[in-house]
Design a protein around this motif. Structure first.
Motif, PDB file in Angstrom:
ATOM      1  N   ARG A 194     -53.635  20.616  28.404  1.00  0.00           N
ATOM      2  CA  ARG A 194     -54.208  19.272  28.525  1.00  0.00           C
ATOM      3  C   ARG A 194     -55.459  19.168  27.649  1.00  0.00           C
ATOM      4  O   ARG A 194     -55.661  18.178  26.936  1.00  0.00           O
ATOM      5  CB  ARG A 194     -54.559  19.043  29.994  1.00  0.00           C
ATOM      6  N   GLU A 195     -56.294  20.203  27.671  1.00  0.00           N
ATOM      7  CA  GLU A 195     -57.541  20.192  26.906  1.00  0.00           C
ATOM      8  C   GLU A 195     -57.275  20.174  25.406  1.00  0.00           C
ATOM      9  O   GLU A 195     -57.879  19.402  24.667  1.00  0.00           O
ATOM     10  CB  GLU A 195     -58.393  21.411  27.272  1.00  0.00           C
ATOM     11  N   LEU A 196     -56.362  21.025  24.951  1.00  0.00           N
ATOM     12  CA  LEU A 196     -56.106  21.106  23.511  1.00  0.00           C
ATOM     13  C   LEU A 196     -55.422  19.836  23.013  1.00  0.00           C
ATOM     14  O   LEU A 196     -55.703  19.351  21.921  1.00  0.00           O
ATOM     15  CB  LEU A 196     -55.278  22.354  23.184  1.00  0.00           C
ATOM     16  N   SER A 216     -55.791  16.886  24.357  1.00  0.00           N
ATOM     17  CA  SER A 216     -56.811  15.841  24.361  1.00  0.00           C
ATOM     18  C   SER A 216     -57.689  15.943  23.117  1.00  0.00           C
ATOM     19  O   SER A 216     -58.053  14.927  22.517  1.00  0.00           O
ATOM     20  CB  SER A 216     -57.692  15.944  25.603  1.00  0.00           C
ATOM     21  N   ASN A 217     -58.027  17.154  22.720  1.00  0.00           N
ATOM     22  CA  ASN A 217     -58.819  17.333  21.496  1.00  0.00           C
ATOM     23  C   ASN A 217     -58.054  16.828  20.281  1.00  0.00           C
ATOM     24  O   ASN A 217     -58.620  16.170  19.408  1.00  0.00           O
ATOM     25  CB  ASN A 217     -59.163  18.808  21.293  1.00  0.00           C
ATOM     26  N   ALA A 218     -56.760  17.117  20.250  1.00  0.00           N
ATOM     27  CA  ALA A 218     -55.937  16.676  19.127  1.00  0.00           C
ATOM     28  C   ALA A 218     -55.886  15.151  19.091  1.00  0.00           C
ATOM     29  O   ALA A 218     -56.015  14.527  18.028  1.00  0.00           O
ATOM     30  CB  ALA A 218     -54.526  17.255  19.262  1.00  0.00           C
ATOM     31  N   ILE A 271     -61.718  11.139  24.589  1.00  0.00           N
ATOM     32  CA  ILE A 271     -61.647  11.862  25.850  1.00  0.00           C
ATOM     33  C   ILE A 271     -62.767  12.901  26.015  1.00  0.00           C
ATOM     34  O   ILE A 271     -63.408  13.003  27.039  1.00  0.00           O
ATOM     35  CB  ILE A 271     -60.268  12.564  25.979  1.00  0.00           C
ATOM     36  N   GLY A 272     -62.978  13.688  24.961  1.00  0.00           N
ATOM     37  CA  GLY A 272     -63.929  14.801  25.069  1.00  0.00           C
ATOM     38  C   GLY A 272     -65.377  14.348  25.082  1.00  0.00           C
ATOM     39  O   GLY A 272     -65.724  13.328  24.519  1.00  0.00           O
ATOM     40  N   GLN A 273     -66.217  15.080  25.749  1.00  0.00           N
ATOM     41  CA  GLN A 273     -67.649  14.809  25.692  1.00  0.00           C
ATOM     42  C   GLN A 273     -68.446  15.911  26.351  1.00  0.00           C
ATOM     43  O   GLN A 273     -69.642  15.835  26.508  1.00  0.00           O
ATOM     44  CB  GLN A 273     -67.995  13.477  26.353  1.00  0.00           C
ATOM     45  N   VAL A 289     -66.561  21.992  26.507  1.00  0.00           N
ATOM     46  CA  VAL A 289     -66.075  23.279  27.001  1.00  0.00           C
ATOM     47  C   VAL A 289     -64.551  23.377  27.011  1.00  0.00           C
ATOM     48  O   VAL A 289     -64.006  24.461  27.137  1.00  0.00           O
ATOM     49  CB  VAL A 289     -66.578  23.618  28.419  1.00  0.00           C
ATOM     50  N   GLY A 290     -63.888  22.245  26.837  1.00  0.00           N
ATOM     51  CA  GLY A 290     -62.431  22.218  26.963  1.00  0.00           C
ATOM     52  C   GLY A 290     -61.717  23.212  26.060  1.00  0.00           C
ATOM     53  O   GLY A 290     -60.804  23.909  26.486  1.00  0.00           O
ATOM     54  N   PHE A 291     -62.177  23.291  24.833  1.00  0.00           N
ATOM     55  CA  PHE A 291     -61.514  24.156  23.861  1.00  0.00           C
ATOM     56  C   PHE A 291     -61.402  25.588  24.373  1.00  0.00           C
ATOM     57  O   PHE A 291     -60.386  26.257  24.192  1.00  0.00           O
ATOM     58  CB  PHE A 291     -62.284  24.111  22.541  1.00  0.00           C
TER      59      PHE A 291
END
Ligand code: ADP
Ligand code: MG
Length: 639
Positions: free
Chosen positions: A30-32, A34-36, A114-116, A119-121
């Motif tokens: 989900r994190e990767l 979202s980054n994409a 989405i990101g802010q 740490v998700g990566f």
């Protein structure tokens, strides 16, 4: 090439992250993704003002590839990419979010990134022993390779890449006794995870999937020809992209809403009502809510979990966020999507989240208004709703010392004895005759029995209406409400079996007083005989044909006593209402009592007192204290 160290705090953070922030390993995807998606957003945003961006809108995509033999998973995007410096600062520093910077730089635009949190990566390290990022920034010829095996640092080397964007390659960890990492290079589990968390990412998430198909039957095939199959791969889009709740209500058919509801919330019936809500301003969110048509089988048990699915910009954070719903609306189902929430937020943090509180308050108002509209415009539907969840609303009005009564009291329905149907309190008030002082109600287990109570007839004969309350929570609820109506016109609720009902005329009152004085000795004797059972014996003004009834004094009514006594663990607790035995001086039985007393037969008088007392209990639906003794006493009379 020498390894670069992560910034000092980063090392610790990375460890912490990998081991504690996320409870679910699968969310790394989900994190990767979202980054994409953010990276594509950034390039798309740029294309609006920069004609050198040649990627057309339809070409944006996030590509997933698995290799079961090599045990790898790759996530590729054709978004904005990263320069060497960006790789270093965004991925070399934990808690550094390039996306947050981007948002800040473009505050006027309506960007939904989405990101802010930054740490998700790193969640990739929950499942990968090595992470390789190959990225080429838009507008640059160079590509760079960032590589790391976790906390010991990373390397950055030049490499080649034909087009802008980022490829992230994960080499999965070895399986352990408790953890199966293989699943992350298996097509079907990847499909599941994408569907679960990233179904509404707005760019296609694609994967080549292995499939089989039958080969065409050769023309010269004989009788015993057996169909042959071949495997092939096909690019498939895994996500459905546009969330239903982001589409405007008139674009979506009822059928679509119903299907979504049934599938998402596993109900076999359609919802009673669909509520959509979009807000901007203090709390920015889209919500799609449903009022179910029936009580879930576990609704009134501890197992029932309330909550709404919570999304941050289309990405699932939590399947049942309880903090979004007050208990009294716990039956609501639905989805809330907000772009103001951070993805990487934990349950504990959510509870504190200011944004979440704003959303909750705004939803509460919305739900109330919608229920109210249903009540006013479609009473039949509302009664179906009421049958399923009315009890919960009454509990709500009662709970927290009546704190929510203003919010809930207009949603309540009660059964009207006069109208023979459910009415609101406002409707009761509207039809009240001028001279009526109270809102009368009778509480007990069956409306039929209540309607036949002597006092009920008295109230109805006066032309007043009476609410028949047959649920245990009813009287508690009404007692907490205390009254209903606008300030100075508010009317108090009155249980017809307690205290002064304000029904009798001056003459009737006088007559009762006179009767009390005239029969003081009799009343004293009866009181003595029923010591410990009743607090008072007195002349009744509410009886016309019946000889006796029981009423109560003080805050605890007879019905409340019954409810409290029926609760588990209440057996040993002293919950007794203060009972009053009321006698009808105009009834022939009264004369019999007087005669008995005059004859000086104390024992007989005591027996009669007991009989009458037990009859009064029966009328109230209370058990007879000693059924055997009672039956014998009745038989003795018959002989
Ligand atoms: P967040 O997404 O909350 O900002 P992450 O740790 O997920 O934090 O990512 C850190 C930063 O790395 C992002 O803000 C973004 O600038 C950059 N980044 C991560 N993945 C990509 C990608 N696929 N393409 C471009 N930039 C990326
Ligand atoms: Mg992120």
């Amino acid at each position: 090439m020498a390894k670069k160290q992560f910034k000092a705090e980063s090392k610790k953070l990375l460890d912490l992250m990998i081991n504690s922030i996320y409870t679910n390993k699968e969310i790394f995807l989900r994190e990767l993704i979202s980054n994409a998606s953010d990276a594509i957003d950034k390039l798309y945003f740029r294309s609006l003002t920069d004609s050198s961006v040649t990627t057309s809108k339809e070409d944006y995509r996030i590509l997933l590839s698995v290799d079961r033999e090599a045990r790898t998973l790759m996530i590729s995007d054709n978004g904005i990419g990263m320069t060497k410096e960006e790789l270093e600062s965004n991925l070399g520093t934990i808690a550094k979010s390039g996306s947050l910077d981007f948002k800040k730089e473009n505050t006027n635009e309506n960007i939904d990134i989405i990101g802010q949190f930054g740490v998700g990566f790193y969640s990739a390290f929950m499942v990968a022993s090595r992470v390789t990022v190959i990225s080429r920034a838009f507008g640059s010829e160079e590509a760079w390779k960032w590589e790391s095996s976790g906390a010991d640092g990373y390397t950055l080397t030049p490499t080649e890449k034909e087009t802008p964007g980022t490829d992230i390659l994960l080499v999965l960890k070895e399986n352990t006794d408790t953890e199966n990492y293989d699943q992350f290079c298996q097509e079907y589990s990847i499909v599941d995870i994408v569907k679960k968390y990233s179904d509404y990412v707005r760019y296609p998430i694609q994967m080549y999937r292995e499939k089989t198909r039958a080969l065409p039957r050769p023309e010269d095939a004989g009788e015993d020809y057996q169909t042959e199959y071949e495997t092939y791969t096909e690019l498939e889009t895994l996500n459905s992209m546009v969330p239903l709740w982001k589409r405007s209500k008139d674009e979506v058919t009822e059928e679509e809403y119903n299907q979504f509801y049934q599938k998402q919330f596993m109900d076999y019936q359609n919802p009673l009502r669909v509520i959509t809500s979009r807000t901007e301003g203090t709390a920015t969110y889209n919500a799609l809510l449903f009022v179910p048509a029936h009580t879930p089988y576990d609704f009134y048990t501890k197992e029932y979990e309330k909550g709404l699915a919570l999304y941050a910009s289309g990405v699932l954070i939590m399947e049942k966020c309880a903090d979004l719903l007050p208990d009294y609306f716990s039956f609501m189902k639905g989805v809330v999507d907000s772009q103001d929430l951070s993805l990487n937020i934990s349950r504990e943090m959510l509870q504190q989240d200011h944004q979440l509180k704003l959303i909750r308050n705004s939803l509460e108002k919305k739900i109330k208004n919608e229920l109210n509209a249903m009540k006013n415009n479609d009473r039949e539907k509302y009664e179906t709703f009421w049958k399923a969840f009315g009890r919960q609303l009454k509990f709500g009005a009662y709970s927290d010392y009546g704190m929510h009564k203003d919010l809930l009291q207009d949603l309540l329905l009660f059964y009207s004895a006069k109208e023979q149907k459910l009415v609101t309190l406002a409707e009761y008030l509207e039809k009240m005759p001028e001279d009526q002082k109270y809102i009368y109600f009778a509480a007990g287990d069956s409306t039929e029995r209540l309607a036949k109570l002597p006092t009920a007839q008295l109230v109805l004969d006066k032309g007043y209406d009476l609410l028949l309350c047959n649920e245990d929570v009813d009287e508690f609820c009404l007692q907490i409400l205390r009254n209903y109506g606008e300030k100075d016109k508010a009317k108090e609720f009155k249980n017809i079996n307690s205290g002064d009902l304000g029904l009798e005329t001056e003459e009737e009152k006088k007559a009762a007083e006179q009767a009390s004085q005239d029969n003081k000795e009799l009343f004293d004797a009866l009181k003595e005989a029923l010591k410990g059972k009743v607090k008072e014996v007195k002349v009744s003004t509410r009886l016309k044909e019946h000889p006796v009834c029981l009423s109560s004094e003080g805050p605890l009514s007879i019905e409340m006593e019954k409810v409290l006594k029926s609760m588990p663990g209440a057996e040993n607790q002293a919950v007794e209402s203060d009972k009053v035995l009321e006698l009808n001086p105009n009834h022939p039985v009264f004369q019999v009592m007087k005669d008995t007393q005059a004859a000086g037969d104390t024992q007989k008088l005591a027996d009669y007192a007991d009989l009458l007392y037990n009859q009064a209990r029966l009328i109230e639906g209370l058990p007879i204290e000693d059924p055997v003794a009672y039956t014998l006493a009745v038989c003795k009379l018959m002989k």
